[in-house]
Design a protein around this motif. Structure first.
Motif, PDB file in Angstrom:
ATOM      1  N   ASN A 121      87.918  54.276  55.824  1.00  0.00           N
ATOM      2  CA  ASN A 121      87.957  55.150  56.996  1.00  0.00           C
ATOM      3  C   ASN A 121      86.577  55.677  57.349  1.00  0.00           C
ATOM      4  O   ASN A 121      86.267  55.897  58.518  1.00  0.00           O
ATOM      5  CB  ASN A 121      88.939  56.298  56.777  1.00  0.00           C
ATOM      6  N   LYS A 122      85.740  55.874  56.348  1.00  0.00           N
ATOM      7  CA  LYS A 122      84.369  56.297  56.643  1.00  0.00           C
ATOM      8  C   LYS A 122      83.645  55.190  57.406  1.00  0.00           C
ATOM      9  O   LYS A 122      82.944  55.431  58.393  1.00  0.00           O
ATOM     10  CB  LYS A 122      83.612  56.621  55.358  1.00  0.00           C
ATOM     11  N   LEU A 123      83.837  53.945  56.935  1.00  0.00           N
ATOM     12  CA  LEU A 123      83.189  52.824  57.610  1.00  0.00           C
ATOM     13  C   LEU A 123      83.752  52.665  59.021  1.00  0.00           C
ATOM     14  O   LEU A 123      83.010  52.344  59.951  1.00  0.00           O
ATOM     15  CB  LEU A 123      83.396  51.528  56.804  1.00  0.00           C
ATOM     16  N   LEU A 124      85.062  52.916  59.175  1.00  0.00           N
ATOM     17  CA  LEU A 124      85.670  52.809  60.495  1.00  0.00           C
ATOM     18  C   LEU A 124      85.065  53.831  61.450  1.00  0.00           C
ATOM     19  O   LEU A 124      84.812  53.544  62.621  1.00  0.00           O
ATOM     20  CB  LEU A 124      87.181  53.017  60.385  1.00  0.00           C
ATOM     21  N   PHE A 125      84.810  55.035  60.950  1.00  0.00           N
ATOM     22  CA  PHE A 125      84.177  56.072  61.765  1.00  0.00           C
ATOM     23  C   PHE A 125      82.822  55.581  62.258  1.00  0.00           C
ATOM     24  O   PHE A 125      82.501  55.680  63.444  1.00  0.00           O
ATOM     25  CB  PHE A 125      84.014  57.348  60.933  1.00  0.00           C
ATOM     26  N   ALA A 126      82.030  55.019  61.345  1.00  0.00           N
ATOM     27  CA  ALA A 126      80.702  54.536  61.726  1.00  0.00           C
ATOM     28  C   ALA A 126      80.814  53.359  62.687  1.00  0.00           C
ATOM     29  O   ALA A 126      80.060  53.253  63.655  1.00  0.00           O
ATOM     30  CB  ALA A 126      79.922  54.122  60.478  1.00  0.00           C
ATOM     31  N   PHE A 127      81.801  52.483  62.438  1.00  0.00           N
ATOM     32  CA  PHE A 127      82.008  51.325  63.303  1.00  0.00           C
ATOM     33  C   PHE A 127      82.265  51.792  64.732  1.00  0.00           C
ATOM     34  O   PHE A 127      81.738  51.234  65.693  1.00  0.00           O
ATOM     35  CB  PHE A 127      83.199  50.515  62.776  1.00  0.00           C
ATOM     36  N   ARG A 128      83.091  52.862  64.843  1.00  0.00           N
ATOM     37  CA  ARG A 128      83.455  53.346  66.176  1.00  0.00           C
ATOM     38  C   ARG A 128      82.279  53.978  66.906  1.00  0.00           C
ATOM     39  O   ARG A 128      82.298  54.122  68.125  1.00  0.00           O
ATOM     40  CB  ARG A 128      84.607  54.344  66.093  1.00  0.00           C
ATOM     41  N   LEU A 129      81.227  54.372  66.157  1.00  0.00           N
ATOM     42  CA  LEU A 129      80.034  54.880  66.828  1.00  0.00           C
ATOM     43  C   LEU A 129      79.383  53.769  67.648  1.00  0.00           C
ATOM     44  O   LEU A 129      78.811  53.991  68.702  1.00  0.00           O
ATOM     45  CB  LEU A 129      79.013  55.397  65.807  1.00  0.00           C
ATOM     46  N   TYR A 130      79.471  52.545  67.112  1.00  0.00           N
ATOM     47  CA  TYR A 130      78.888  51.409  67.820  1.00  0.00           C
ATOM     48  C   TYR A 130      79.844  50.852  68.864  1.00  0.00           C
ATOM     49  O   TYR A 130      79.436  50.464  69.949  1.00  0.00           O
ATOM     50  CB  TYR A 130      78.557  50.296  66.825  1.00  0.00           C
ATOM     51  N   ASP A 131      81.131  50.775  68.490  1.00  0.00           N
ATOM     52  CA  ASP A 131      82.118  50.115  69.336  1.00  0.00           C
ATOM     53  C   ASP A 131      82.554  51.042  70.459  1.00  0.00           C
ATOM     54  O   ASP A 131      83.594  51.676  70.393  1.00  0.00           O
ATOM     55  CB  ASP A 131      83.322  49.704  68.476  1.00  0.00           C
ATOM     56  N   LEU A 132      81.751  51.102  71.526  1.00  0.00           N
ATOM     57  CA  LEU A 132      81.954  52.094  72.568  1.00  0.00           C
ATOM     58  C   LEU A 132      83.281  51.920  73.303  1.00  0.00           C
ATOM     59  O   LEU A 132      83.908  52.890  73.677  1.00  0.00           O
ATOM     60  CB  LEU A 132      80.802  52.037  73.580  1.00  0.00           C
ATOM     61  N   VAL A 138      78.919  43.195  55.631  1.00  0.00           N
ATOM     62  CA  VAL A 138      77.465  43.383  55.658  1.00  0.00           C
ATOM     63  C   VAL A 138      77.054  44.622  54.872  1.00  0.00           C
ATOM     64  O   VAL A 138      76.018  44.644  54.211  1.00  0.00           O
ATOM     65  CB  VAL A 138      76.966  43.519  57.117  1.00  0.00           C
ATOM     66  N   LEU A 139      77.890  45.659  54.933  1.00  0.00           N
ATOM     67  CA  LEU A 139      77.503  46.924  54.304  1.00  0.00           C
ATOM     68  C   LEU A 139      78.163  47.133  52.950  1.00  0.00           C
ATOM     69  O   LEU A 139      78.260  48.255  52.470  1.00  0.00           O
ATOM     70  CB  LEU A 139      77.881  48.081  55.239  1.00  0.00           C
ATOM     71  N   GLU A 140      78.615  46.023  52.319  1.00  0.00           N
ATOM     72  CA  GLU A 140      79.418  46.231  51.112  1.00  0.00           C
ATOM     73  C   GLU A 140      78.629  46.863  49.976  1.00  0.00           C
ATOM     74  O   GLU A 140      79.183  47.516  49.112  1.00  0.00           O
ATOM     75  CB  GLU A 140      80.054  44.917  50.664  1.00  0.00           C
ATOM     76  N   LYS A 141      77.288  46.701  49.976  1.00  0.00           N
ATOM     77  CA  LYS A 141      76.542  47.285  48.861  1.00  0.00           C
ATOM     78  C   LYS A 141      76.051  48.700  49.135  1.00  0.00           C
ATOM     79  O   LYS A 141      75.466  49.335  48.280  1.00  0.00           O
ATOM     80  CB  LYS A 141      75.321  46.396  48.541  1.00  0.00           C
ATOM     81  N   VAL A 142      76.296  49.200  50.350  1.00  0.00           N
ATOM     82  CA  VAL A 142      75.801  50.538  50.693  1.00  0.00           C
ATOM     83  C   VAL A 142      76.712  51.599  50.081  1.00  0.00           C
ATOM     84  O   VAL A 142      77.934  51.453  50.097  1.00  0.00           O
ATOM     85  CB  VAL A 142      75.753  50.716  52.232  1.00  0.00           C
ATOM     86  N   ASP A 143      76.113  52.640  49.561  1.00  0.00           N
ATOM     87  CA  ASP A 143      76.878  53.727  48.949  1.00  0.00           C
ATOM     88  C   ASP A 143      77.475  54.621  50.037  1.00  0.00           C
ATOM     89  O   ASP A 143      76.998  55.717  50.308  1.00  0.00           O
ATOM     90  CB  ASP A 143      75.955  54.532  48.031  1.00  0.00           C
ATOM     91  N   VAL A 144      78.532  54.107  50.680  1.00  0.00           N
ATOM     92  CA  VAL A 144      79.118  54.814  51.813  1.00  0.00           C
ATOM     93  C   VAL A 144      79.695  56.161  51.389  1.00  0.00           C
ATOM     94  O   VAL A 144      79.584  57.157  52.093  1.00  0.00           O
ATOM     95  CB  VAL A 144      80.236  53.952  52.454  1.00  0.00           C
ATOM     96  N   GLU A 145      80.306  56.173  50.192  1.00  0.00           N
ATOM     97  CA  GLU A 145      80.947  57.421  49.740  1.00  0.00           C
ATOM     98  C   GLU A 145      79.955  58.568  49.715  1.00  0.00           C
ATOM     99  O   GLU A 145      80.282  59.697  50.021  1.00  0.00           O
ATOM    100  CB  GLU A 145      81.551  57.253  48.334  1.00  0.00           C
ATOM    101  N   GLN A 146      78.719  58.270  49.321  1.00  0.00           N
ATOM    102  CA  GLN A 146      77.749  59.354  49.224  1.00  0.00           C
ATOM    103  C   GLN A 146      77.082  59.639  50.561  1.00  0.00           C
ATOM    104  O   GLN A 146      76.893  60.781  50.933  1.00  0.00           O
ATOM    105  CB  GLN A 146      76.701  58.969  48.177  1.00  0.00           C
ATOM    106  N   LYS A 147      76.754  58.552  51.295  1.00  0.00           N
ATOM    107  CA  LYS A 147      75.963  58.729  52.503  1.00  0.00           C
ATOM    108  C   LYS A 147      76.765  59.252  53.678  1.00  0.00           C
ATOM    109  O   LYS A 147      76.206  59.758  54.639  1.00  0.00           O
ATOM    110  CB  LYS A 147      75.300  57.394  52.887  1.00  0.00           C
ATOM    111  N   MET A 148      78.084  59.063  53.623  1.00  0.00           N
ATOM    112  CA  MET A 148      78.910  59.566  54.721  1.00  0.00           C
ATOM    113  C   MET A 148      79.811  60.690  54.220  1.00  0.00           C
ATOM    114  O   MET A 148      80.974  60.776  54.599  1.00  0.00           O
ATOM    115  CB  MET A 148      79.771  58.438  55.313  1.00  0.00           C
ATOM    116  N   SER A 149      79.281  61.531  53.360  1.00  0.00           N
ATOM    117  CA  SER A 149      80.059  62.674  52.875  1.00  0.00           C
ATOM    118  C   SER A 149      79.222  63.926  52.955  1.00  0.00           C
ATOM    119  O   SER A 149      78.008  63.878  52.800  1.00  0.00           O
ATOM    120  CB  SER A 149      80.473  62.467  51.419  1.00  0.00           C
ATOM    121  N   ILE A 150      79.912  65.022  53.149  1.00  0.00           N
ATOM    122  CA  ILE A 150      79.234  66.322  53.186  1.00  0.00           C
ATOM    123  C   ILE A 150      79.623  67.101  51.952  1.00  0.00           C
ATOM    124  O   ILE A 150      80.804  67.218  51.640  1.00  0.00           O
ATOM    125  CB  ILE A 150      79.653  67.104  54.439  1.00  0.00           C
ATOM    126  N   ARG A 151      78.629  67.646  51.263  1.00  0.00           N
ATOM    127  CA  ARG A 151      78.919  68.361  50.018  1.00  0.00           C
ATOM    128  C   ARG A 151      79.185  69.833  50.326  1.00  0.00           C
ATOM    129  O   ARG A 151      78.304  70.566  50.736  1.00  0.00           O
ATOM    130  CB  ARG A 151      77.726  68.241  49.067  1.00  0.00           C
TER     131      ARG A 151
END
Lengths: 451, 195
Positions: B113-124, B179-192
């Protein structure tokens, strides 16, 4: 029957007035403190401490919701754009042929955007600071529910004392103080120019402000008085409310700068300028920067005139931070005397939220708070250094004030209270990001991107 | 300041939001205060202007796209539930959640779902594909005027080439994930959150 009740009212009024004059106004004018305010503040501190303990005890039994979070809601990464995006890309297989863009770059902007939606540095500065524990004023009652009968009784007593005893007293004092200012300065204005006139004028100003300070139950502590602003200099301070003027002028005379208003303010302004020079501008003049600068320069050049008092933020901020200083006053070439003012919000919130309250409701709120307790620090004088421009100088002074007052030093403009942010900041971000993409392009393509 | 803010949020609402988003009780009340302070019109909903008033968001190159993510298709107002639902994507992933009941549906803050959020930023246009034009539009937002059209065009082409596996000159969601499978999405798209 009618006659006697009017006589009685008159007698009460006379007694009231003499008590006020004798016990408050006269000592105030001579700068003598009878110690009432100190006693009052001590009693308040004890009461509030007691209330805090009761509330904490009450809260432990419920679901402990932390009311005040000094460090904010979220923890943000401190890294720069380059660092953060660099980290993102590290895990992504880079193709060496292309420009350095990856789909995950958007994650950086996305996260920063969401973080600013949850918590940002600017919008919180335009509303009153949240308190760590309730100070028994209804207006600060956010998350504090009914605790116990005793706290409620004390609160009720507080309401009675503040509205029925303190408020009339304070209003009387304020009226007396301001009338004294208007009448006194007008009379002094009739005298010919001389040292005596200046001396009397200073006396009238200071005594008026002292009475006004009593009208707010203000307890002010001045630090480092040896750095007090001198004639021919400019005093700059952080701005929280119009009361700042009363706070500072209790300890010396300043020449005020500002726009001429209509109404009561205008009357006060016009009479003040009769006895000693202040710098009042018409609204049309304020727009002309050169005219403003010239008048300030002329004033500062005349060493017999009092130091100018300016609030470079240009608007009221909530006393948790210092926002961008407008460079106008730093371009004049005079010595700057920075002053830091920090109010203790526990006794009364001094911040004037001009969007929410007009001047009259604001003053009423001030006069129905417990007290105004604040610290004033005079910082050592600063001047423009060689090769430094006005903006850099302004930032240097701002940092010094922020550091002394324990306030957050922000580069954001206080004008954001009402206006939109300038596009140039977004353009800076875009430029920074573009340089990250451009940098790694193969040489034959680099010529294309010089736009 | 919102003197009555916390009292406008009923316990039942808090419980429901807790179940739907996974935020804790105190986080929900804190975020409600924030929602209330952004709601200048005091009508229980935020408009796009309310978001634009945040200076740090207004200067974010992708600010408009992020704001758009809060508003469902064709609507101009977002209420507190909607606000929380969108923010829930950025809740950090906790370990104990991974073993939760699978029939409860995917949590809003899953990696997917985090990746989907980012995807939707591009998919206007929300057609589940990032076309070359859409990619160019977002790139243009991020770089402003500092890179020429041709340059940007070749960057877009290369990016699509890299990601596109089925040859349709667009990036689908599954290609995006790959393409983004190695990116640490959990950390980069989270707010602490601190609490």
């Amino acid at each position: 029957m009618e006659g006697t009740s009017w006589d009685l009212a008159l007698v009460v009024f006379e007694v009231w007035l003499s008590v006020v004059l004798g016990l408050i106004v006269l000592p105030a004018m001579f700068g003598v403190s009878l110690g009432f305010t100190d006693l009052y503040v001590k009693a308040l501190v004890k009461t509030l401490e007691w209330a805090t303990l009761r509330i904490q005890r009450g809260q432990k039994e419920e679901d402990a919701v932390p009311a005040h979070l000094p460090n904010g809601i979220i923890e943000k990464d401190d890294g720069s754009m380059e660092e953060e995006i660099g980290e993102l890309r590290r895990s992504h297989p880079k193709s060496l042929a292309g420009g350095d863009f990856t789909l995950c770059d958007a994650f950086y902007f996305c996260k920063k955007g969401i973080e600013s939606i949850v918590e940002d540095q600017v919008t919180q500065r335009f509303t009153s600071e949240e308190l760590a524990s309730w100070n028994l004023l209804t207006r600060t009652n956010n998350n504090f529910h009914y605790i116990s009968v005793r706290v409620t009784i004390i609160w009720g007593l507080g309401v009675f004392i503040r509205y029925c005893i303190l408020l009339p007293l304070r209003v009387t004092l304020a009226v007396l103080g301001l009338s004294w200012l208007v009448i006194g300065t007008t009379l002094v204005g009739l005298l010919p120019h001389s040292n005596v006139k200046t001396w009397i004028s200073d006396l009238i100003h200071v005594t008026c402000y002292r009475i006004c300070a009593r009208a707010l139950s203000a307890r002010i502590r001045y630090h480092n008085k040896e750095n007090h602003p001198k004639k021919g200099g400019i005093c700059v301070a952080n701005h929280t409310s119009p009361i700042d003027i009363v706070i500072l002028a209790n300890d010396g005379c300043y020449a005020m700068v500002g726009q001429i208003h209509g109404g009561l303010m205008g009357v006060i302004q016009r009479s003040m300028v009769r006895s000693c020079p202040h710098v009042w501008f018409e609204r049309s003049e304020m727009k002309d920067r050169h005219a403003v600068a010239k008048r300030l320069k002329d004033h500062v050049a005349d060493k017999t005139k009092q130091p100018i008092l300016i609030f470079p933020e240009g608007t009221c901020i909530n006393n948790t931070s210092v926002m961008m200083f407008k460079k106008g006053s730093f371009d004049i070439g005079a010595t700057i005397y920075p002053v830091a003012i920090k109010y203790d919000p526990q006794f009364g919130d001094a911040f004037w939220n001009s969007g929410k309250y007009n001047m009259v409701s604001y003053l009423l709120r001030m006069m129905t708070s417990w007290a105004i307790v604040c610290n004033v620090w005079y910082l050592p004088p600063m001047s423009l250094q060689d090769g430094e421009d006005a903006v850099h100088f302004a930032n240097r002074v701002k940092s010094a004030i922020a550091r002394q007052g324990g306030l957050v030093d922000l580069f954001w403009d206080g004008g954001l209270k009402r206006e939109k942010v300038k596009e140039s900041y977004k353009e800076e971000q875009q430029k920074m990001y573009s340089s990250m993409i451009k940098g790694r392009l193969p040489s034959h393509e680099r010529q294309d991107c010089e736009v | 300041m919102g003197s009555r803010a916390s009292s406008l949020l009923r316990e039942e609402d808090i419980e429901e939001i807790k179940k739907e988003t996974g935020f804790s009780h105190s986080q929900i009340t804190r975020l409600y205060s924030r929602f209330h302070s952004l709601d200048k019109g005091e009508n229980g909903a935020l408009s796009r202007e309310d978001f634009q008033r945040i200076p740090e968001l207004a200067i974010n190159p992708l600010g408009d796209r992020i704001i758009n993510a809060f508003f469902p298709e064709g609507e101009d107002q977002v209420n507190f539930r909607g606000f929380m639902r969108t923010l829930a994507h950025f809740r950090p992933v906790e370990d104990n959640e991974k073993n939760k009941d699978p029939s409860a549906g995917e949590p809003l803050n899953s990696r997917n779902n985090k990746l989907l959020f980012a995807f939707r930023l591009y998919d206007l246009d929300r057609d589940d594909k990032i076309s070359r034009d859409e990619l160019l539009q977002v790139l243009r937002m991020m770089v402003g005027v500092n890179i020429s059209d041709e340059q940007l065009g070749s960057i877009a082409d290369r990016t699509i080439q890299e990601a596109d596996t089925n040859g349709d000159m667009c990036i689908s969601f599954s290609e995006f994930i790959k393409v983004l499978e190695k990116v640490d999405v959990e950390q980069k798209m989270s707010i602490r959150f601190l609490h």
